[in-house]
Design an enzyme around this catalytic site. Structure first.
Site, short mmCIF file in Angstrom:
data_model
loop_
_atom_site.label_atom_id
_atom_site.label_comp_id
_atom_site.label_asym_id
_atom_site.label_seq_id
_atom_site.Cartn_x
_atom_site.Cartn_y
_atom_site.Cartn_z
N ASP A 1 70.48 -1.06 94.16
CA ASP A 1 71.03 -0.12 93.61
C ASP A 1 72.23 -0.04 92.96
OD1 ASP A 1 71.25 2.53 92.61
OD2 ASP A 1 71.02 3.49 94.52
N TYR B 1 73.90 5.75 99.32
CA TYR B 1 73.19 6.81 98.72
C TYR B 1 72.40 6.49 97.52
CZ TYR B 1 72.53 11.37 96.20
OH TYR B 1 71.92 12.21 95.62
N LYS C 1 73.65 6.12 85.45
CA LYS C 1 75.22 6.49 84.90
C LYS C 1 75.78 5.87 83.70
CE LYS C 1 76.07 8.12 89.39
NZ LYS C 1 75.77 8.10 90.90
C1 LIG Z 1 74.45 8.62 91.61
C2 LIG Z 1 73.76 7.46 92.21
C3 LIG Z 1 72.15 7.78 92.56
C4 LIG Z 1 71.55 8.75 91.94
O1 LIG Z 1 71.37 9.12 90.56
P1 LIG Z 1 71.23 10.48 89.92
O2 LIG Z 1 71.42 10.31 88.58
O3 LIG Z 1 72.42 11.50 90.40
O4 LIG Z 1 70.02 10.91 90.54
C5 LIG Z 1 71.68 6.71 92.93
N1 LIG Z 1 72.29 5.60 93.46
C6 LIG Z 1 73.19 5.44 93.49
C7 LIG Z 1 74.11 4.17 94.01
C8 LIG Z 1 74.20 6.28 92.87
O5 LIG Z 1 75.38 6.22 92.84
#
Ligand SMILES: *Cc1c(COP(=O)(O)O)cnc(C)c1O
Length: 430
Positions: free
Chosen positions: A239, A144, A267
């Site tokens: 990512d 994701y 995060k």
């Molecule tokens: C949480 C997450 C996102 C999206 O981040 P948001 O702040 O919710 O838009 C993208 N990539 C990864 C791997 C994530 O865990």
């Protein structure tokens, strides 16, 4: 435990908020029942609006690696509050945060701050396309990368929980440029590159997948991916929105010893406030406006409060032995969970990457693929989730989410968690 006030608020919420929530996984659709409304957090603990207490393994979905209301973060926020909420102009703290991230993740020479992980991946993909002059993007099944149009294809967690891996509203023209490959399958990778490598702008991957539960990539596959990207002139994007500063101080890239061209962060970098970032080699990053032609901007980007919380968090996680302690605690907890599952004769296994973990209701050891994750016993997870909740432990309300341990989780919290698990596993058996 009463949940009357949560139930009442959920009813009211559904009047004016679609599904009663501002992000789908919060709605408990993956586990049944109704979501909790939370009142406060302190250390490893959450309190809901009915006054029930829970040990928190969601950690605001990853950011709170120090736990709730860590004194250093609160103090940094209070200091900034005295000075204003934001100016829409540059501040010294942004410079310090960028320096700090570049120092901790040497593959990043330049960094741009944004306000969410989604924005980070969206911008990184645009930059990769602008830099290479190519359109095709590769992602992996179960990974994701936020709700970016072109990346909402077989996208893990929220989408999996809802049973809708592709979303209406995404034109085929967007998703059609995204190639989806199986995670941890080097043969599929070779085949793809041989056929399409030359048209590929970038490959985006979660080096530790955290949105199909927790599934670390195999080292050999990641190194091969690095080589293939170099060979074909495609950019490699890690990512690390979830894994950055979570699986290790230097992120997953430091654990694997592989340098991506671009990294996306979120995060932990915001310490609980809305921050995302993307960065990488200077040669690539200099293509971003105003230095280069690839446009990217944000009214609240680099917001001083968010940057203050992020900087305080990045400072605290550099304490000697910080990650070792977290990792040891997580390991002890997972070992305890395994032995209790064995006692209750519940097929169960777990993955761990630093301060991130995955619980799997499966006969198989070593969960490495999306298929294996999908084959896990979701009914068992649901029962376990509610058993834990009733015993005062708050897990992510989906079988496809990773769990997070914070520095505030001490021995007492682990003991209480394991006692709760004994009951929750026993309830599955019956
Ligand atoms: C949480 C997450 C996102 C999206 O981040 P948001 O702040 O919710 O838009 C993208 N990539 C990864 C791997 C994530 O865990």
């Amino acid at each position: 435990m009463g949940r009357q006030k949560s139930e009442q608020l959920y009813k009211e919420a559904q009047q004016h908020i679609p599904g009663g929530v501002n992000s789908p996984v919060r709605a408990f659709r993956g586990v049944g029942g109704e979501p909790l409304f939370l009142e406060s957090g302190e250390g490893a603990w959450l309190t809901d609006v009915d006054g029930n207490h829970y040990i928190d393994y969601v950690s605001a979905w990853g950011p709170l690696i120090l736990g709730h209301r860590h004194p250093a973060v609160i103090e940094a926020l209070q200091r900034q509050l005295e000075k204003g909420l934001g100016y829409g102009a540059s501040t010294e703290a942004e410079v310090r945060l960028a320096e700090e991230v570049c120092r901790l993740m040497p593959s990043i020479e330049q960094l741009r701050l944004v306000t969410s992980g989604t924005e980070a991946t969206m911008s990184a993909i645009r930059l990769a396309r602008g830099f290479t002059g190519r359109d095709a993007v590769v992602k992996f099944e179960g990974c994701y990368h936020g709700h970016v149009d072109g990346l909402l294809v077989k996208a893990g967690s929220g989408a999996l929980t809802l049973g809708a891996p592709d979303s209406p509203g995404v034109p085929e023209g967007y998703s059609g440029l995204t190639h989806v490959l199986p995670y941890n399958d080097v043969a599929a990778l070779e085949e793809y590159f041989a056929a399409n490598g030359e048209n590929t702008a970038c490959v985006i991957i979660e080096p530790v997948a955290g949105n199909m539960n927790c599934v670390p990539a195999r080292t050999g596959d990641l190194s091969r991916l690095r080589t293939l990207c170099d060979e074909y002139g495609a950019l490699l994007i890690f990512d690390e929105v979830m894994s950055g500063f979570r699986v290790a101080l230097g992120g997953a890239q430091s654990v694997y010893g592989i340098e991506p061209d671009l990294t996306t962060l979120g995060k932990v970098i915001g310490g609980g406030l809305p921050v995302g970032a993307f960065g990488g080699r200077r040669e690539i990053m200099s293509r971003i406006a105003p230095e280069g032609p690839v446009y990217q901007a944000g009214t609240l980007a680099g917001n001083p409060l968010a940057v203050a919380a992020g900087l305080a968090t990045l400072e605290a996680i550099q304490a000697p032995g910080f990650y070792e302690a977290l990792e040891n605690r997580a390991r002890a907890m997972l070992a305890g969970l395994r032995s209790r599952a064995v006692s209750a004769s519940v097929p169960f296994t777990a993955n761990q990457a630093g301060a991130m973990f995955g619980l799997f209701f499966s006969e198989e050891e070593g969960i490495e693929s999306f298929e294996q994750v999908m084959a896990c016993n979701v009914e068992h997870f649901r029962s376990f989730f509610h058993g834990m909740l009733d015993n005062g432990v708050y897990l992510a309300p989906s079988a496809f989410e990773a769990g997070f341990i914070s520095a505030a989780h001490g021995e007492r919290e682990i003991e209480l968690t394991l006692a709760a698990a004994e009951n929750a596993f026993a309830a599955i058996q019956s």
